[in-house]
Design an enzyme around this catalytic site. Structure first.
Site, PDB file in Angstrom:
ATOM      1  N   CYS A 111      58.456  11.936   7.147  1.00 49.68           N
ATOM      2  CA  CYS A 111      58.262  11.166   6.972  1.00 49.68           C
ATOM      3  C   CYS A 111      59.439   9.713   7.650  1.00 49.68           C
ATOM      4  CB  CYS A 111      59.300  11.434   5.667  1.00 49.68           C
ATOM      5  SG  CYS A 111      57.997  12.119   4.691  1.00 49.68           S
ATOM      6  N   ALA A 112      58.655   9.310   8.599  1.00 50.12           N
ATOM      7  CA  ALA A 112      59.400   9.009   9.661  1.00 50.12           C
ATOM      8  C   ALA A 112      60.260   7.138   9.686  1.00 50.12           C
ATOM      9  CB  ALA A 112      58.269   8.593  10.778  1.00 50.12           C
ATOM     10  N   PRO A 114      63.349   4.398   8.644  1.00 55.43           N
ATOM     11  CA  PRO A 114      62.893   3.556   9.917  1.00 55.43           C
ATOM     12  C   PRO A 114      62.522   3.820  10.797  1.00 55.43           C
ATOM     13  CG  PRO A 114      64.433   3.558   8.526  1.00 55.43           C
ATOM     14  CD  PRO A 114      64.062   4.318   7.973  1.00 55.43           C
ATOM     15  N   GLY A 115      62.880   5.451  11.596  1.00 52.72           N
ATOM     16  CA  GLY A 115      63.148   5.951  12.686  1.00 52.72           C
ATOM     17  C   GLY A 115      64.662   6.657  12.860  1.00 52.72           C
ATOM     18  N   ASN A 116      65.837   6.508  12.578  1.00 59.22           N
ATOM     19  CA  ASN A 116      66.385   7.308  13.081  1.00 59.22           C
ATOM     20  C   ASN A 116      66.223   8.980  13.235  1.00 59.22           C
ATOM     21  OD1 ASN A 116      68.600   4.555  12.200  1.00 59.22           O
ATOM     22  ND2 ASN A 116      68.178   5.715  10.086  1.00 59.22           N
ATOM     23  N   LYS A 117      65.882   9.708  12.289  1.00 57.34           N
ATOM     24  CA  LYS A 117      65.569  10.897  13.031  1.00 57.34           C
ATOM     25  C   LYS A 117      64.456  11.270  13.997  1.00 57.34           C
ATOM     26  CE  LYS A 117      67.621  12.390   8.595  1.00 57.34           C
ATOM     27  NZ  LYS A 117      67.655  11.073   7.518  1.00 57.34           N
ATOM     28  N   GLU A 144      54.619   7.656   9.040  1.00 54.07           N
ATOM     29  CA  GLU A 144      54.758   6.609   7.692  1.00 54.07           C
ATOM     30  C   GLU A 144      53.761   6.210   7.225  1.00 54.07           C
ATOM     31  OE1 GLU A 144      57.731   6.187   6.278  1.00 54.07           O
ATOM     32  OE2 GLU A 144      56.702   5.158   5.437  1.00 54.07           O
ATOM     33  N   ASP A 193      61.619  14.667   6.199  1.00 53.12           N
ATOM     34  CA  ASP A 193      62.780  14.068   5.445  1.00 53.12           C
ATOM     35  C   ASP A 193      62.219  13.182   4.524  1.00 53.12           C
ATOM     36  OD1 ASP A 193      65.470  13.172   5.725  1.00 53.12           O
ATOM     37  OD2 ASP A 193      65.206  11.228   6.592  1.00 53.12           O
ATOM     38  N   CYS A 304      68.897  13.156   1.049  1.00 57.75           N
ATOM     39  CA  CYS A 304      69.898  12.413   0.937  1.00 57.75           C
ATOM     40  C   CYS A 304      70.175  12.502  -0.629  1.00 57.75           C
ATOM     41  CB  CYS A 304      69.810  10.922   1.567  1.00 57.75           C
ATOM     42  SG  CYS A 304      68.988   9.794   0.783  1.00 57.75           S
TER      43      CYS A 304
HETATM   44  N1  SAM Z   1      63.748  10.050   7.982  1.00 57.73           N
HETATM   45  C1  SAM Z   1      64.269   8.137   8.398  1.00 57.73           C
HETATM   46  C2  SAM Z   1      65.127   7.636   8.814  1.00 57.73           C
HETATM   47  O1  SAM Z   1      65.653   8.730   9.164  1.00 57.73           O
HETATM   48  O2  SAM Z   1      65.450   7.143   9.360  1.00 57.73           O
HETATM   49  C3  SAM Z   1      64.228   7.892   7.099  1.00 57.73           C
HETATM   50  C4  SAM Z   1      62.476   9.077   5.647  1.00 57.73           C
HETATM   51  S1  SAM Z   1      62.891   8.379   4.060  1.00 57.73           S
HETATM   52  C5  SAM Z   1      64.148   9.317   3.249  1.00 57.73           C
HETATM   53  C6  SAM Z   1      61.181   8.467   3.268  1.00 57.73           C
HETATM   54  C7  SAM Z   1      59.577   8.196   3.960  1.00 57.73           C
HETATM   55  O3  SAM Z   1      59.137   8.796   4.330  1.00 57.73           O
HETATM   56  C8  SAM Z   1      59.291   6.731   3.490  1.00 57.73           C
HETATM   57  O4  SAM Z   1      59.500   5.540   4.464  1.00 57.73           O
HETATM   58  C9  SAM Z   1      58.886   6.613   2.898  1.00 57.73           C
HETATM   59  O5  SAM Z   1      57.542   5.216   2.811  1.00 57.73           O
HETATM   60  C10 SAM Z   1      58.205   7.754   3.589  1.00 57.73           C
HETATM   61  N2  SAM Z   1      56.725   8.875   2.954  1.00 57.73           N
HETATM   62  C11 SAM Z   1      56.625   8.224   1.689  1.00 57.73           C
HETATM   63  N3  SAM Z   1      55.521   9.749   1.272  1.00 57.73           N
HETATM   64  C12 SAM Z   1      54.664   9.750   2.950  1.00 57.73           C
HETATM   65  C13 SAM Z   1      53.758  10.486   3.043  1.00 57.73           C
HETATM   66  N4  SAM Z   1      53.392  11.288   2.249  1.00 57.73           N
HETATM   67  N5  SAM Z   1      53.901  10.494   4.147  1.00 57.73           N
HETATM   68  C14 SAM Z   1      53.775   9.985   4.755  1.00 57.73           C
HETATM   69  N6  SAM Z   1      55.514   9.057   4.999  1.00 57.73           N
HETATM   70  C15 SAM Z   1      55.655   9.550   3.468  1.00 57.73           C
END
Ligand code: SAM
Length: 393
Positions: A111-112, A114-117, A144, A193, A304
């Site tokens: 679940c990537a 905006p890409g911080n992790k 994503e 995440d 979070c």
């Molecule tokens: N890890 C990210 C970072 O640190 O920048 C933040 C992730 S954010 C909490 C969750 C992300 O998961 C969102 O962008 C959302 O669109 C995506 N998401 C939700 N369900 C998903 C799925 N089934 N497959 C892939 N991405 C998904």
């Protein structure tokens, strides 16, 4: 006022991107003239006419610094070129805890955006392996689901210099990815995440801002307000919005808008509980999917959120699941964690782990406003010992 108070207790966290620079180089350039201090209290202390700009080298997370609030670093060359990345300390826990080693093989971020992790994972791999950015070396698969957020992810991966090693699964639902696919045969470490209530984000009330995944049987109304308008905040660390409903509804309802642009009306505690359960169902599903990758040996799960329903309860359900029992997944114990995470003092809630002290100690928490200068966060690691393996599948 509560939000403003919370923000005063948070420094500007800056991750030094070791793909492009070093801490030493940044201390000599971007942070030249900053007064180096040794505690978070010193960073947060109000300036009294002395040195305004202070910097702390974080004792837990490598290549992370805390800066006094009020300094605009977004105009610096280091920020524009991806040498420094704004990332809350707690948000750095998952990649650091996962600790991908060269022998772990390829890495997945499920679940990537905006890409911080993702970019943090890339930086850790890069530091371990000088040839990391060459084709055919250790890869990071970053999935994503949301196309617009995938664009941000692609951009961030490029700016951070991680594009050589990272394959972006643009608009791809991680739950639809086949773990048995040939290209994933060498995936040994996964970071999950997923979307959560966001109740740990600074500047929000504890009433969560909810994103209910489309497939979940969610109660109440949730819709994406910003889709296609490009208005959604792209970074959960600081860019969140909340507004109250106008009209008579105002007395009872709050409209919350999360970092993914999803707007939710929360009417009551009962409604809130139903929504947390819906989120937890989605979080469990996506995490169990990660545990099915054949070569996987390490997985981290993070939110979070401060709610046990999305945190320890999900961990307990994973540990009781068929896939965990069959494949030998267990909690990553505190004693097995990387030093900075072992040393982090705030752990999971034992009462939310069915009284299991080992699982609670393995879980890592943080709370906004508790003096550590971080957002509310949760992370747990799962590991699988070599003995129980595919032979059992
Ligand atoms: N890890 C990210 C970072 O640190 O920048 C933040 C992730 S954010 C909490 C969750 C992300 O998961 C969102 O962008 C959302 O669109 C995506 N998401 C939700 N369900 C998903 C799925 N089934 N497959 C892939 N991405 C998904």
């Amino acid at each position: 006022l509560a939000a403003a108070g919370e923000e005063a207790q948070i420094p500007r966290w800056v991750r030094i991107n070791v793909i492009k620079t070093t801490v030493e180089e940044q201390l000599d350039t971007t942070f030249k003239g900053y007064d180096q201090v040794t505690t978070i209290e010193q960073v947060l202390a109000p300036s009294t006419g002395g040195k305004q700009r202070r910097i702390l080298i974080d004792p837990h997370i490598p290549n992370l610094v805390a800066i006094t609030q009020g300094t605009d670093l977004s105009k610096t060359e280091a920020y524009a070129s991806g040498k420094i990345i704004f990332q809350d300390k707690a948000s750095c826990f998952p990649a650091y805890l996962l600790d991908p080693m060269p022998e772990d093989g390829d890495v997945v971020d499920g679940c990537a955006a905006p890409g911080n992790k993702t970019t943090h994972l890339a930086a850790i791999c890069h530091a371990r392996r000088p040839n990391f950015e060459t084709p055919d070396s250790q890869k990071i698969f970053a999935f994503e689901k949301d196309k617009r957020r995938s664009q941000t992810l692609t951009k961030m991966v490029k700016i951070a210099g991680s594009h050589g090693s990272t394959r972006v699964g643009f608009g791809q639902d991680f739950c639809q990815v086949d773990p048995m696919g040939q290209q994933f045969a060498n995936v040994g470490a996964l970071l999950l995440d997923p979307s959560c209530s966001g109740s740990g984000i600074v500047g929000r009330d504890t009433m969560p801002e909810l994103h209910i995944p489309e497939a979940s049987p969610a109660a109440g109304a949730t819709k994406n307000m910003d889709k296609g308008k490009g208005k959604t905040s792209e970074n959960k660390e600081g860019n969140t919005k909340k507004r109250k409903l106008d009209s008579k509804e105002e007395a009872q309802n709050s409209v919350m808008i999360d970092d993914e642009g999803n707007e939710t009306v929360v009417n009551s505690e009962k409604d809130l509980e139903a929504r947390l359960q819906a989120l937890a169902g989605f979080q469990l599903k996506i995490l169990l999917h990660a545990l099915a990758f054949p070569a996987a040996k390490k997985v981290t799960y993070s939110t979070c959120s401060i709610h046990s329903q999305e945190n320890e309860h999900v961990v307990m359900k994973v540990l009781e699941s068929d896939v965990a029992q069959r494949r030998g997944w267990r909690i990553m114990k505190r004693s097995e964690q990387v030093r900075g995470m072992r040393d982090w003092p705030v752990r999971g809630l034992q009462e939310s782990c069915g009284g299991n002290a080992e699982v609670a100690e393995g879980c890592i928490r943080s709370y906004k406003g508790d003096g550590h200068g971080v957002m509310g966060f949760f992370v747990a690691g799962f590991v699988r010992d070599g003995s129980t393996d595919e032979a059992m599948d």
